[in-house]
Design an enzyme around this catalytic site. Structure first.
Site, PDB file in Angstrom:
ATOM      1  N   ASN A 158       8.958  -2.959   6.167  1.00 42.76           N
ATOM      2  CA  ASN A 158       9.016  -4.210   6.917  1.00 42.76           C
ATOM      3  C   ASN A 158       9.605  -5.284   6.018  1.00 42.76           C
ATOM      4  OD1 ASN A 158       7.529  -3.171   9.169  1.00 42.76           O
ATOM      5  ND2 ASN A 158       5.736  -3.274   7.843  1.00 42.76           N
ATOM      6  N   GLU A 216      -7.428  -6.449  -2.706  1.00 41.64           N
ATOM      7  CA  GLU A 216      -6.984  -5.051  -2.639  1.00 41.64           C
ATOM      8  C   GLU A 216      -5.510  -5.055  -3.034  1.00 41.64           C
ATOM      9  OE1 GLU A 216      -7.239  -1.457   0.551  1.00 41.64           O
ATOM     10  OE2 GLU A 216      -6.395  -3.320   1.251  1.00 41.64           O
ATOM     11  N   GLU A 221       0.839  -1.208   0.000  1.00 40.17           N
ATOM     12  CA  GLU A 221       0.000   0.000   0.000  1.00 40.17           C
ATOM     13  C   GLU A 221       0.871   1.254   0.000  1.00 40.17           C
ATOM     14  OE1 GLU A 221      -2.971  -0.475   3.026  1.00 40.17           O
ATOM     15  OE2 GLU A 221      -3.689  -2.333   2.136  1.00 40.17           O
ATOM     16  N   GLU A 261     -12.453  -9.317   9.209  1.00 42.02           N
ATOM     17  CA  GLU A 261     -11.148  -8.705   9.498  1.00 42.02           C
ATOM     18  C   GLU A 261     -10.433  -9.652  10.457  1.00 42.02           C
ATOM     19  OE1 GLU A 261      -9.250  -5.797   8.554  1.00 42.02           O
ATOM     20  OE2 GLU A 261      -7.930  -7.135   9.662  1.00 42.02           O
ATOM     21  N   HIS A 293     -17.932  -9.461   6.241  1.00 47.37           N
ATOM     22  CA  HIS A 293     -16.575  -8.940   6.440  1.00 47.37           C
ATOM     23  C   HIS A 293     -15.873  -9.751   7.519  1.00 47.37           C
ATOM     24  CE1 HIS A 293     -13.649  -5.598   7.811  1.00 47.37           C
ATOM     25  NE2 HIS A 293     -13.199  -6.126   6.697  1.00 47.37           N
ATOM     26  N   GLU A 341      -5.313  -6.569   2.089  1.00 41.80           N
ATOM     27  CA  GLU A 341      -3.992  -6.756   2.739  1.00 41.80           C
ATOM     28  C   GLU A 341      -3.422  -8.160   2.498  1.00 41.80           C
ATOM     29  OE1 GLU A 341      -6.351  -3.800   4.261  1.00 41.80           O
ATOM     30  OE2 GLU A 341      -6.605  -5.737   5.224  1.00 41.80           O
ATOM     31  N   GLU A 387      -9.333   4.300   0.086  1.00 46.48           N
ATOM     32  CA  GLU A 387      -9.418   4.663   1.506  1.00 46.48           C
ATOM     33  C   GLU A 387      -8.308   5.612   1.951  1.00 46.48           C
ATOM     34  OE1 GLU A 387      -9.176   0.716   3.161  1.00 46.48           O
ATOM     35  OE2 GLU A 387      -6.998   0.763   3.190  1.00 46.48           O
TER      36      GLU A 387
HETATM   37  C1  NOJ Z   1      -8.340  -2.034   5.673  1.00 43.73           C
HETATM   38  C2  NOJ Z   1      -9.221  -2.354   4.502  1.00 43.73           C
HETATM   39  O1  NOJ Z   1      -8.586  -2.093   3.292  1.00 43.73           O
HETATM   40  C3  NOJ Z   1     -10.481  -1.539   4.649  1.00 43.73           C
HETATM   41  O2  NOJ Z   1     -11.276  -1.716   3.514  1.00 43.73           O
HETATM   42  C4  NOJ Z   1     -11.187  -1.935   5.900  1.00 43.73           C
HETATM   43  O3  NOJ Z   1     -12.302  -1.101   6.069  1.00 43.73           O
HETATM   44  C5  NOJ Z   1     -10.274  -1.796   7.117  1.00 43.73           C
HETATM   45  N1  NOJ Z   1      -9.026  -2.413   6.884  1.00 43.73           N
HETATM   46  C6  NOJ Z   1     -10.890  -2.417   8.346  1.00 43.73           C
HETATM   47  O4  NOJ Z   1     -10.929  -3.808   8.169  1.00 43.73           O
END
Ligand code: NOJ
Ligand code: CA
Length: 698
Positions: free
Chosen positions: A188, A496, A169, A409, A407, A478, A502
């Site tokens: 990193n 992504e 990114e 995460e 989602h 990620e 974002e």
């Molecule tokens: C990074 C992701 O790219 C984004 O889309 C997401 O909203 C946040 N992390 C939280 O998971």
């Protein structure tokens, strides 16, 4: 000139008796030979001009003799291949896979280890991989390093991001090869700021342009059970060397014969459109392993997402990210985005405006404690917050014929995700969610692993495979950047793996040239979930103290739906912002996300891109044209339209006084009747774009 001619002669004489393979057109020639010490070497030319000078091939093993010298050739075999195949979702409904192949079988004179190198020459580039047959002298082995080199001839212009093993990114740097310098960028990768002077590391795909106008791209395909390849740069000698991402103890890859490395790819053309439109990376991957793909569907979606990034609502329920544990602070803050009520509002909007899906982030317990804590057990991926009634939402979505996107995460806690994965996917099936957006923010747990290491590559691929068992589609964030594995697992619909929209909400953002580079780099390996469609461009709209903004005009946000291919494409802005500009929003409602045909009309990495695409199974076409920070006037011929048909063209363009910085929202819409003989003048503002829809009227 003289020097070049000499180089060419040298090139020819050096490879006088070599094995070789050429592209079907004959423009690209790859030569292979063994050096006097038995080291494998290759070189590549384009239209008789050296492009890759003699470069080393080979692998270094841990606890075993290296496979980079002492070889002799056992056999070499040339063959040709030509087929067409149909991607489940794609930029075109049929893809030609046409190449000539050379397989050189080698044996190491000392260790007796056998290794084949497979070369393929396509019209737009070459590829090669190491192949380790099953053999008594090499069973289980550890790769300590890869010696693959790309020895370039010139001081090319390069679009590069630093060699960070945990993240892609970054903004792109556009410099000469000799000026690559990532010593000030904190990465990193175990080297970080302490890069060795003069020796730098960048990521692939690496897009380059030679002083004489040749476009070159170095990348890889089919990264499976192997780490990602970054590139060490010798800025003085224009030499790139493979840098495989290590694991926690410094090993690169654990393999067992029979096995292969990923393909190392070099695209070469004097026309940038050949690179941006290339399907070589997909072609180098295995065909689909999913027999019934009928459940893999394109999706245009909205979501409870941008509102968190602009600070309007939060992921967590208690309103104090990183501060408290959900168990200690079960009181709602009043700012939680993923409420039943808010989700229903999105479902209503999706149903009314023809969107397929709604993504909801922040629906599950754990967000109080998710980021930066290096905690292993944060999410269980099944427990909703008390204000998110998953059963009611699922029933409501069904009644409105809208699909929910889950989602997950993981906050980098991959071991935890794998432990919960089956229950998480069962939960999705139970509530009828056909797609998951996964996320890997932060350092990887197990600690010491990198996002780009073999373990994580295997994890990302495993999640796609396991999701296929449940008939679920995956959009990963990620993750390591895709290398065409979406051909093999077509349910791996997007990722992504680059700097997305974002960043504009809370950082210096992505400069206007960013989207003119990504299709030449990141998108070569597969679709990107870039999340376009931002209409309220300046963050001061939400908070007058904010100076951040999306580096774009509104019209360019529309054009991105065509230039940034993804079969799962978001309309990222807040619903109320779309309601304010219904005429511009019409383009997002109309645009297709899955295509029969794509025409790459104008392309220059870092500067501009114009693509026209025909909607899958329909007669309508859509065109997107984007530019960098420079305004641009150009004319396009509509020759791609079907002969004899008339179309209504709706042109969404920057207003005369539009400018990404000073006046980003100003747009103009006009309608024309056109045929395949018509021409249209495009006027792109600085940081701007044009989007056009073409509907047949006869
Ligand atoms: C990074 C992701 O790219 C984004 O889309 C997401 O909203 C946040 N992390 C939280 O998971
Ligand atoms: Ca530029």
């Amino acid at each position: 000139m003289k020097y070049l001619f000499f180089l060419f002669l040298l090139f020819l004489s050096n490879f006088g008796n070599a094995q070789s393979v050429q592209s079907p057109s004959g423009k690209i020639v790859l030569n292979f030979k063994l050096a006097a010490n038995g080291q494998p070497l290759y070189a590549v030319s384009y239209k008789n001009k050296a492009v890759i000078l003699e470069s080393a091939l080979g692998i270094k093993l841990k606890e075993k003799p290296a496979l980079d010298a002492n070889f002799e050739i056992l056999t070499s075999k040339n063959s040709s291949f030509n087929e067409s195949w149909k991607p489940v979702l794609g930029e075109q409904s049929s893809i030609e896979n046409h190449y000539n192949e050379l397989i050189v079988s080698l044996i190491n004179k000392e260790s007796k280890v056998k290794m084949n190198i497979i070369f393929r020459a396509f019209d737009e580039g070459v590829a090669f991989r190491y192949d380790f047959p099953k053999q008594a002298d090499l069973n289980y082995f550890i790769i300590a390093d890869e010696v693959t080199q790309f020895n370039l001839t010139e001081n090319n212009k390069v679009f590069w991001i630093p060699g960070d093993f945990d993240s892609n990114e970054y903004e792109y740097n556009e410099t000469k090869l000799s000026e690559i310098d990532n010593s000030k960028i904190n990465m990193n990768n175990g080297i970080g700021v302490k890069s060795i002077p003069g020796k730098y590391m960048v990521q692939s795909p690496l897009m380059m342009k030679s002083p004489s106008g040749l476009y070159l791209n170095i990348f890889e395909a089919a990264v499976v059970n192997y780490p990602v390849m970054h590139l060490n740069v010798d800025v003085k000698n224009y030499k790139l060397t493979a840098q495989l991402v290590p694991n926690a103890i410094g090993d690169r890859a654990y393999l067992q014969t029979p096995c292969v490395s990923p393909w190392r790819t070099i695209m070469i053309s004097n026309d940038a459109r050949d690179v941006v439109g290339s399907k070589m990376i997909l072609n180098l991957n295995e065909p689909s392993k999913i027999d019934d793909t009928s459940w893999i569907k394109p999706m245009k979606y909205i979501g409870i997402w941008w509102e968190m990034h602009v600070g309007k609502s939060t992921w967590d329920y208690a309103g104090s990210q990183n501060a408290t544990n959900f168990a200690d602070a079960p009181k709602a803050s009043g700012k939680h985005g993923a409420t039943t009520e808010n989700t229903k509002r999105y479902i209503d909007f999706a149903a009314k405006n023809g969107f397929d899906g709604v993504l909801v982030e922040g629906w599950n317990v754990g967000w109080e404690d998710w980021n930066g804590n290096w905690k292993e057990e944060v999410f269980d991926f099944v427990t909703p917050y008390p204000d998110f009634d998953i059963a009611a939402i699922s029933a409501y979505a069904k009644s409105k014929n809208v699909k929910m996107i889950m989602h997950h995460e993981t906050s980098g806690s991959v071991a935890n995700y794998e432990r919960h994965l089956d229950r998480a996917f069962e939960n999705m099936v139970k509530y009828d969610y056909p797609a998951v957006k996964t996320g890997y923010v932060g350092k990887i747990i197990p600690r010491g692993e990198f996002h780009d290491g073999q373990t994580m590559v295997n994890h990302f691929n495993f999640v796609a495979k396991r999701a296929a068992d449940y008939k679920l589609m995956v959009n990963s964030h990620e993750s390591s950047r895709p290398t065409g594995y979406g051909r093999t697992y077509p349910n791996y619909v997007a990722a992504e793996a680059a700097r997305g929209t974002e960043f504009n909400a809370w950082s210096i953002g992505n400069p206007p040239m960013h989207e003119t580079i990504l299709p030449f780099t990141r998108l070569l390996g597969g679709p990107m979930d870039y999340t376009p469609g931002i209409f309220e461009i300046k963050m001061s709209y939400y908070d007058k103290n904010k100076t951040e903004q999306v580096h774009t005009t509104l019209a360019k946000q529309l054009a991105l739906y065509v230039t940034m291919y993804s079969p799962i494409q978001m309309a990222a802005d807040l619903l109320e912002n779309y309601e304010k500009y219904p005429d511009a929003f019409q383009f997002i409602k109309d645009v297709a996300v899955d295509w029969d045909e794509s025409k790459y009309l104008q392309a220059e990495p870092g500067d501009y891109l114009t693509i026209a695409r025909k909607a899958k199974g329909k007669e309508s076409w859509f065109l997107g044209a984007i530019t960098d920070e420079n305004a641009r006037k150009t004319e396009i011929k509509l020759e791609f339209l079907t002969k004899g048909k008339k179309y209504k063209a709706i042109i969404y363009e920057d207003a005369k006084d539009a400018d990404w910085k000073k006046n980003p929202i100003a747009y103009k819409i006009k309608t024309m009747i056109v045929t395949n003989k018509s021409k249209i003048n495009l006027n792109l503002a600085a940081g701007g774009g044009t989007a056009i829809s073409f509907e047949p009227i006869n």
